[in-house]
Design a protein around this motif. Sequence first.
Motif, PDB file in Angstrom:
ATOM      1  N   PHE A  72       6.628 -57.004  27.150  1.00 26.59           N
ATOM      2  CA  PHE A  72       7.961 -56.796  26.105  1.00 26.59           C
ATOM      3  C   PHE A  72       7.681 -57.960  24.871  1.00 26.59           C
ATOM      4  CE2 PHE A  72      12.077 -57.092  23.656  1.00 26.59           C
ATOM      5  CZ  PHE A  72      12.577 -55.941  24.381  1.00 26.59           C
ATOM      6  N   SER A  76       6.678 -56.288  21.156  1.00 28.18           N
ATOM      7  CA  SER A  76       8.270 -56.313  20.071  1.00 28.18           C
ATOM      8  C   SER A  76       7.135 -56.839  18.670  1.00 28.18           C
ATOM      9  CB  SER A  76       8.601 -57.519  20.563  1.00 28.18           C
ATOM     10  OG  SER A  76      10.024 -56.687  20.835  1.00 28.18           O
ATOM     11  N   ALA A  98      13.593 -52.699  26.356  1.00 28.48           N
ATOM     12  CA  ALA A  98      14.757 -53.822  27.192  1.00 28.48           C
ATOM     13  C   ALA A  98      15.745 -53.784  28.318  1.00 28.48           C
ATOM     14  CB  ALA A  98      15.633 -54.032  26.289  1.00 28.48           C
ATOM     15  N   GLN A 101      13.982 -54.149  31.635  1.00 26.53           N
ATOM     16  CA  GLN A 101      13.999 -55.046  32.401  1.00 26.53           C
ATOM     17  C   GLN A 101      14.598 -55.795  33.309  1.00 26.53           C
ATOM     18  OE1 GLN A 101      11.701 -57.531  30.949  1.00 26.53           O
ATOM     19  NE2 GLN A 101      12.520 -59.407  32.626  1.00 26.53           N
TER      20      GLN A 101
END
Length: 143
Positions: A72, A76, A98, A101
Amino acid sequence: MSSDPYPPYPHQPHPSYATYPWLPPAPADPPQHRTQRHPALGHHSDLRILRSAYRWQRRTATLTALGYFILFLILSVTAPSFMTSTVTDGLPTGLLLALIQLPVTWLAIALYEHTARRYVDPLADRIRKQAAVDARREEASRR
């Protein structure tokens, strides 16, 4: 005939006094112990198997949660256009990843518990029982 002025004396390999005081004394013979029929618990192969199973368990669970989080973060940083693109109306990909997660973390916890119940706990129980048997056997031999 020999030209040696001194007659031969018998050789004493270990004098009763220290010939060289700076040298450490010769080690004493180790005490003779009774040989054990069973290996000591610290050298038991089950302990090595338990350590490797526990190590595998920790690595799998940690890499599951941490690997997804690092993926992630990399997305990003390296793909901001992908992370800002929308999946549905008003839901960016970054926000969706997100939110995923949390289930990935739950999956890592479930994986950890599953491997603990299936592999690590039975080994630990077997070692615990063997240690109790060894302790009783040792107590009985002291009587």
